[in-house]
Design an enzyme around this catalytic site. Structure first.
Site, PDB file in Angstrom:
ATOM      1  N   ASN A   5       0.840  -1.209   0.000  1.00  0.00           N
ATOM      2  CA  ASN A   5       0.000   0.000   0.000  1.00  0.00           C
ATOM      3  C   ASN A   5       0.866   1.246   0.000  1.00  0.00           C
ATOM      4  O   ASN A   5       0.590   2.202  -0.726  1.00  0.00           O
ATOM      5  CB  ASN A   5      -0.955   0.005   1.199  1.00  0.00           C
ATOM      6  CG  ASN A   5      -2.207  -0.798   0.919  1.00  0.00           C
ATOM      7  OD1 ASN A   5      -3.053  -0.373   0.142  1.00  0.00           O
ATOM      8  ND2 ASN A   5      -2.311  -1.969   1.523  1.00  0.00           N
TER       9      ASN A   5
ATOM     10  N   ARG B 299       3.134   1.686  25.575  1.00  0.00           N
ATOM     11  CA  ARG B 299       2.629   2.077  24.261  1.00  0.00           C
ATOM     12  C   ARG B 299       2.725   3.600  24.038  1.00  0.00           C
ATOM     13  O   ARG B 299       3.087   4.070  22.970  1.00  0.00           O
ATOM     14  CB  ARG B 299       1.166   1.615  24.135  1.00  0.00           C
ATOM     15  CG  ARG B 299       0.630   1.647  22.744  1.00  0.00           C
ATOM     16  CD  ARG B 299      -0.743   1.021  22.657  1.00  0.00           C
ATOM     17  NE  ARG B 299      -0.751  -0.403  22.949  1.00  0.00           N
ATOM     18  CZ  ARG B 299      -0.331  -1.350  22.118  1.00  0.00           C
ATOM     19  NH1 ARG B 299       0.152  -1.025  20.942  1.00  0.00           N
ATOM     20  NH2 ARG B 299      -0.372  -2.609  22.461  1.00  0.00           N
TER      21      ARG B 299
ATOM     22  N   MET C 283       0.984  -2.826  12.006  1.00  0.00           N
ATOM     23  CA  MET C 283       0.272  -3.793  12.823  1.00  0.00           C
ATOM     24  C   MET C 283       0.445  -3.532  14.323  1.00  0.00           C
ATOM     25  O   MET C 283       0.865  -4.409  15.078  1.00  0.00           O
ATOM     26  CB  MET C 283       0.722  -5.209  12.448  1.00  0.00           C
ATOM     27  CG  MET C 283       0.430  -5.554  11.007  1.00  0.00           C
ATOM     28  SD  MET C 283      -1.201  -5.022  10.440  1.00  0.00           S
ATOM     29  CE  MET C 283      -1.909  -6.577   9.982  1.00  0.00           C
ATOM     30  N   ARG C 284       0.151  -2.298  14.705  1.00  0.00           N
ATOM     31  CA  ARG C 284       0.174  -1.946  16.128  1.00  0.00           C
ATOM     32  C   ARG C 284      -1.052  -1.104  16.435  1.00  0.00           C
ATOM     33  O   ARG C 284      -1.505  -0.335  15.590  1.00  0.00           O
ATOM     34  CB  ARG C 284       1.412  -1.093  16.452  1.00  0.00           C
ATOM     35  CG  ARG C 284       2.696  -1.865  16.628  1.00  0.00           C
ATOM     36  CD  ARG C 284       3.831  -0.906  16.941  1.00  0.00           C
ATOM     37  NE  ARG C 284       3.647  -0.179  18.193  1.00  0.00           N
ATOM     38  CZ  ARG C 284       3.948  -0.648  19.387  1.00  0.00           C
ATOM     39  NH1 ARG C 284       4.458  -1.853  19.518  1.00  0.00           N
ATOM     40  NH2 ARG C 284       3.752   0.078  20.474  1.00  0.00           N
TER      41      ARG C 284
ATOM     42  N   ASN D 135      -6.225   5.071   7.933  1.00  0.00           N
ATOM     43  CA  ASN D 135      -5.836   3.664   7.907  1.00  0.00           C
ATOM     44  C   ASN D 135      -6.587   2.957   6.790  1.00  0.00           C
ATOM     45  O   ASN D 135      -7.664   3.374   6.388  1.00  0.00           O
ATOM     46  CB  ASN D 135      -6.217   3.023   9.256  1.00  0.00           C
ATOM     47  CG  ASN D 135      -5.838   1.552   9.327  1.00  0.00           C
ATOM     48  OD1 ASN D 135      -4.748   1.154   8.908  1.00  0.00           O
ATOM     49  ND2 ASN D 135      -6.742   0.721   9.842  1.00  0.00           N
TER      50      ASN D 135
ATOM     51  N   HIS E 165      -8.137  -0.812   5.870  1.00  0.00           N
ATOM     52  CA  HIS E 165      -8.489  -2.078   6.513  1.00  0.00           C
ATOM     53  C   HIS E 165      -9.084  -3.026   5.469  1.00  0.00           C
ATOM     54  O   HIS E 165      -9.944  -2.613   4.675  1.00  0.00           O
ATOM     55  CB  HIS E 165      -9.506  -1.811   7.638  1.00  0.00           C
ATOM     56  CG  HIS E 165      -9.850  -3.055   8.383  1.00  0.00           C
ATOM     57  ND1 HIS E 165      -9.006  -3.617   9.325  1.00  0.00           N
ATOM     58  CD2 HIS E 165     -10.926  -3.876   8.291  1.00  0.00           C
ATOM     59  CE1 HIS E 165      -9.562  -4.719   9.777  1.00  0.00           C
ATOM     60  NE2 HIS E 165     -10.709  -4.910   9.179  1.00  0.00           N
TER      61      HIS E 165
ATOM     62  N   ASP F 179     -10.464   0.145  14.595  1.00  0.00           N
ATOM     63  CA  ASP F 179     -11.058   0.205  13.247  1.00  0.00           C
ATOM     64  C   ASP F 179     -12.462   0.825  13.248  1.00  0.00           C
ATOM     65  O   ASP F 179     -13.348   0.366  12.523  1.00  0.00           O
ATOM     66  CB  ASP F 179     -11.110  -1.204  12.617  1.00  0.00           C
ATOM     67  CG  ASP F 179      -9.732  -1.836  12.511  1.00  0.00           C
ATOM     68  OD1 ASP F 179      -8.774  -1.114  12.226  1.00  0.00           O
ATOM     69  OD2 ASP F 179      -9.622  -3.060  12.717  1.00  0.00           O
TER      70      ASP F 179
ATOM     71  N   GLU G  69      -7.419  -2.079  -2.502  1.00  0.00           N
ATOM     72  CA  GLU G  69      -6.722  -1.227  -1.522  1.00  0.00           C
ATOM     73  C   GLU G  69      -5.779  -0.280  -2.249  1.00  0.00           C
ATOM     74  O   GLU G  69      -5.727   0.925  -1.980  1.00  0.00           O
ATOM     75  CB  GLU G  69      -5.919  -2.084  -0.534  1.00  0.00           C
ATOM     76  CG  GLU G  69      -6.759  -2.956   0.375  1.00  0.00           C
ATOM     77  CD  GLU G  69      -5.901  -3.713   1.394  1.00  0.00           C
ATOM     78  OE1 GLU G  69      -4.927  -3.156   1.915  1.00  0.00           O
ATOM     79  OE2 GLU G  69      -6.220  -4.883   1.669  1.00  0.00           O
TER      80      GLU G  69
HETATM   81  C1  GAR Z   1      -3.158  -4.815   3.926  1.00  0.00           C
HETATM   82  O1  GAR Z   1      -4.033  -5.796   3.416  1.00  0.00           O
HETATM   83  C2  GAR Z   1      -3.865  -3.924   4.923  1.00  0.00           C
HETATM   84  O2  GAR Z   1      -5.202  -3.684   4.592  1.00  0.00           O
HETATM   85  C3  GAR Z   1      -3.779  -4.765   6.174  1.00  0.00           C
HETATM   86  O3  GAR Z   1      -2.477  -5.294   6.141  1.00  0.00           O
HETATM   87  C4  GAR Z   1      -2.062  -5.447   4.785  1.00  0.00           C
HETATM   88  C5  GAR Z   1      -0.736  -4.762   4.626  1.00  0.00           C
HETATM   89  O4  GAR Z   1      -0.190  -4.997   3.360  1.00  0.00           O
HETATM   90  N1  GAR Z   1      -4.008  -3.985   7.347  1.00  0.00           N
HETATM   91  C6  GAR Z   1      -4.661  -4.427   8.402  1.00  0.00           C
HETATM   92  O5  GAR Z   1      -5.094  -5.551   8.497  1.00  0.00           O
HETATM   93  C7  GAR Z   1      -4.840  -3.415   9.526  1.00  0.00           C
HETATM   94  N2  GAR Z   1      -5.800  -3.881  10.467  1.00  0.00           N
HETATM   95  P1  GAR Z   1       0.940  -4.074   2.765  1.00  0.00           P
HETATM   96  O6  GAR Z   1       2.051  -4.008   3.837  1.00  0.00           O
HETATM   97  O7  GAR Z   1       1.403  -4.792   1.545  1.00  0.00           O
HETATM   98  O8  GAR Z   1       0.362  -2.742   2.483  1.00  0.00           O
END
Ligand code: GAR
Length: 205
Positions: free
Chosen positions: A14, A66, A95-96, A112, A114, A150, A179
């Site tokens: 992304n 945190r 992922m935090r 963000n 999702h 989220d 995405e």
């Molecule tokens: C993506 O699918 C994004 O939507 C998800 O992680 C992936 C990251 O891919 N995010 C979540 O699940 C957040 N809750 P990328 O590093 O290739 O962008």
């Protein structure tokens, strides 16, 4: 022009689609910095190759809570001019869970992506959650980040159909394609000041 900070944890696809849209002059924003909480994130090399500053604030073995971790993030964002007034922070596979301190400081300035049609299937493994539930459609959501998981105001969504033979891998791939399309579009709307938030609604003009 606003300064953009992108937070990643891994692959960075992304992030790559956002940076490429900026390079192609589709989004009027300055790609100021990519920050990863993981020094092994594949996205770091991609960002470097695209000529963007990268910083790592390792979260594994971080000595502190945190809030203290997020204070480091704020420090680095500020160093690159990504301030609440003059910046935008994009979570791209970061992922935090972020602390109330960071959310409050950058109110409606953090977005963000999702991989589900929120409010369905928040949290982790959303594609598997959709398959296990048996929904016929899923998709992805770009939203502002608020104090919940989220739950912030939704900016944009895209729908994909779930076919009988879809697996977690095939569905994730279909969703990821969307995405990569809607995240840069949402950032463009933000950069062009076309999004107004009132209550839990994001209005697009
Ligand atoms: C993506 O699918 C994004 O939507 C998800 O992680 C992936 C990251 O891919 N995010 C979540 O699940 C957040 N809750 P990328 O590093 O290739 O962008």
């Amino acid at each position: 022009m606003l300064n953009l900070g992108i937070l990643i944890s891994g692959r960075g696809s992304n992030m790559e689609s956002i940076l490429k849209s900026i390079k192609a002059k589709k989004i009027p924003i300055n790609p100021a910095v990519v920050i990863s909480n993981n020094s092994n994130a594949k996205g770091l090399a991609i960002a470097k190759k695209l000529g963007v500053n990268v910083e790592v604030i390792e979260s594994k073995n971080f000595k502190g809570n945190r809030t203290e971790y997020d204070e480091k993030i704020i420090e680095v964002l500020k160093k690159y001019g990504v301030t609440p007034k003059n910046g935008l922070v994009c979570l791209a596979g970061f992922m935090r869970i972020i602390s109330p301190t960071l959310v409050k400081k950058y109110k409606n300035k953090i977005i963000n992506i999702h991989p589900a049609l929120l409010p369905a299937f928040p949290g982790l493994n959303s594609q598997k959650q959709a398959l296990d539930y048996g929904t016929k459609f899923s998709g992805c959501t770009v939203h502002f980040v608020d104090a919940g998981m989220d739950t912030g105001p939704i900016i944009m969504q895209s729908v994909v159909e779930i076919k009988e033979n879809d697996t977690e891998i095939s569905l994730s791939k279909k969703i990821l394609k969307e995405e990569h399309r809607i995240y840069p579009e949402a950032i463009e709307l933000f950069a062009r000041k076309k999004i107004k938030v009132s209550g839990r609604k994001a209005h697009i003009s």
